[in-house]
Design a protein around this motif. Structure first.
Motif, PDB file in Angstrom:
ATOM      1  N   LEU A   2       0.852  -1.189   0.000  1.00  0.00           N
ATOM      2  CA  LEU A   2       0.000   0.000   0.000  1.00  0.00           C
ATOM      3  C   LEU A   2       0.889   1.240   0.000  1.00  0.00           C
ATOM      4  N   PRO A   3       0.582   2.250  -0.813  1.00  0.00           N
ATOM      5  CA  PRO A   3       1.443   3.437  -0.921  1.00  0.00           C
ATOM      6  C   PRO A   3       1.194   4.447   0.197  1.00  0.00           C
ATOM      7  N   PHE A   4       1.971   4.334   1.261  1.00  0.00           N
ATOM      8  CA  PHE A   4       1.916   5.302   2.356  1.00  0.00           C
ATOM      9  C   PHE A   4       2.943   6.415   2.106  1.00  0.00           C
TER      10      PHE A   4
ATOM     11  N   PHE B 297       7.679   6.829   7.691  1.00  0.00           N
ATOM     12  CA  PHE B 297       8.033   8.242   7.855  1.00  0.00           C
ATOM     13  C   PHE B 297       7.341   9.167   6.853  1.00  0.00           C
ATOM     14  N   ALA B 298       6.649   8.610   5.852  1.00  0.00           N
ATOM     15  CA  ALA B 298       5.930   9.444   4.884  1.00  0.00           C
ATOM     16  C   ALA B 298       4.418   9.344   5.039  1.00  0.00           C
ATOM     17  N   ALA B 299       3.955   8.507   5.965  1.00  0.00           N
ATOM     18  CA  ALA B 299       2.523   8.250   6.110  1.00  0.00           C
ATOM     19  C   ALA B 299       1.796   9.439   6.717  1.00  0.00           C
TER      20      ALA B 299
ATOM     21  N   TRP C 240      -3.428   6.141   7.279  1.00  0.00           N
ATOM     22  CA  TRP C 240      -3.754   5.199   8.356  1.00  0.00           C
ATOM     23  C   TRP C 240      -5.269   4.971   8.458  1.00  0.00           C
ATOM     24  N   THR C 241      -6.043   6.050   8.315  1.00  0.00           N
ATOM     25  CA  THR C 241      -7.499   5.913   8.385  1.00  0.00           C
ATOM     26  C   THR C 241      -8.032   5.052   7.252  1.00  0.00           C
ATOM     27  N   ALA C 242      -7.497   5.262   6.040  1.00  0.00           N
ATOM     28  CA  ALA C 242      -7.951   4.478   4.890  1.00  0.00           C
ATOM     29  C   ALA C 242      -7.618   3.002   5.064  1.00  0.00           C
ATOM     30  N   TYR C 243      -6.443   2.723   5.598  1.00  0.00           N
ATOM     31  CA  TYR C 243      -6.050   1.335   5.867  1.00  0.00           C
ATOM     32  C   TYR C 243      -6.970   0.700   6.907  1.00  0.00           C
TER      33      TYR C 243
END
Length: 374
Positions: free
Chosen positions: A312-314, A358-360, A365-368
């Motif tokens: 997943l692209p965080f 470190f880029a999230a 986080w909510t979408a995950y």
């Protein structure tokens, strides 16, 4: 005298001389009869050739886009959410002294209630000869102890990797036996430090690399002896048959692996995480459809005993290969669930991997959590 001919006696050609007229019986058509007409005909031919070329290029692209868009539609099967086998890539700050006890406590709070079981902690990179100095991960023992204390159900894996010399002269060479042996020895030292497993990301790794498979065989013998998982980050799979070969011939950079090679790799490891981002997709729906396709392709060849994780692209960079507005976590999660629903909805050894801590953003986080953890 004919009235029309009398009014234009010097300019009106005979009927058989007019462009497009039918030649007289027994006469052979040889094209334009004047030098002035030849460039015009040449321009028409060039325009037709250009149109044909555009159609040859555009129609397949539009067809592929339509297929991906359709692949993003459909129903999600019940139960296609976390199996509590998810992972996250963590940056080097966790082992070089920048992170403290308070950061581990905050990480524990963040992971509470999610499906994350593995932390891929950057402990490299490897040197080009395969060695790894202990100075690269000075605070590893502290981190492992702190995570085991605060989040006892989570495993801490050492994320190791290097640039491969597959497309230029600079990098690690898997073709050298001494280098492969050094990588195995570095992994032995990492496990002796206390890491729960080893996670490898070697790029760019071309499809069919037998030296890579040889290395994985040696690494797996080592990790099994230590009762530790061997995990790897995998390239994407050919969205069309043999496209990696075409891309390699045209660009020198075959982005994808064949599905067959992906399966060979998956059979040699305990966990395989697909880097299903940096796809160059321009729209969210096309990216989601692409992830759905990648999920299905990977499921088809990954053994039931190997954990398959989809990335997943965080992160939110905008580059040639990654458009942040298109490659979103909601699109990736829906794509993963669609692929799982269509191919193997009940598979237990499955999860997602979040790149990178470190880029999230909070939105990531909510979408995950809302889309996958539920």
């Amino acid at each position: 005298m004919d009235r029309q001919r009398s009014e234009h006696p010097a300019t009106e050609p005979e009927p058989a001389e007019r462009e497009g007229s039918v030649p007289a019986e027994g006469e052979v058509e040889t094209g334009p009869r004047t030098d002035a007409e030849r460039p015009a005909r040449r321009r028409r031919l060039l325009r037709r050739a250009a149109l044909a070329l555009v159609l040859l290029l555009v129609v397949p692209v539009l067809g592929a886009a339509l297929a991906l868009r359709l692949n993003y539609t459909g129903d999600l099967a019940e139960g296609t959410h976390t199996r509590n086998r998810d992972a996250i890539w963590l940056g080097h700050a966790w082992v070089d002294g920048r992170k403290k006890d308070a950061d581990v406590k905050a990480l524990a709070r963040r992971l509470q209630g999610t499906g994350i079981r593995d932390l891929y902690v950057h402990a490299g990179p490897l040197e080009h000869d395969g060695t790894l100095p202990a100075s690269a991960y000075p605070r590893a023992r502290w981190l492992i102890a702190a995570v085991h204390r605060e989040i006892p159900a989570v495993r801490v894996q050492a994320w190791l990797g290097d640039k491969l010399a597959t497309e230029d002269d600079d990098g690690l060479r898997l073709s050298r036996r001494a280098t492969r042996e050094a990588v195995v020895d570095s992994t032995r030292r990492i496990l002796a430090t206390g890491f729960d497993g080893a996670h490898f990301d070697l790029e760019p790794l071309h499809s069919g690399d037998r030296n890579y498979l040889t290395l994985l065989d040696a690494l797996h013998r080592l990790t099994r002896a230590h009762d530790a998982p061997l995990s790897i980050a995998a390239h994407q799979i050919d969205p069309l048959p043999a496209i990696h070969s075409v891309a390699g011939a045209l660009t020198g950079h075959p982005k994808w692996w064949s599905q067959e090679f992906f399966g060979e790799v998956a059979r040699r490891v305990d966990q395989i995480a697909v880097m299903s981002y940096d796809t160059a997709m321009p729209l969210e729906s096309l990216y989601g459809g692409y992830v759905a396709q990648q999920t299905s392709l990977a499921l088809e060849v990954t053994p039931p005993g190997t954990d398959l994780l989809m990335g997943l692209p965080f992160f939110h960079d905008n580059t040639i290969g990654h458009r942040a507005a298109a490659e979103t976590v909601p699109a990736a999660v829906r794509g993963v669930r669609l692929g799982l629903s269509r191919t193997d909805a009940d598979r237990a050894a499955f999860g997602v991997a979040l790149y990178v801590d470190f880029a999230a953003t909070e939105g990531d986080w909510t979408a995950y959590e809302e889309g996958w953890v539920r």
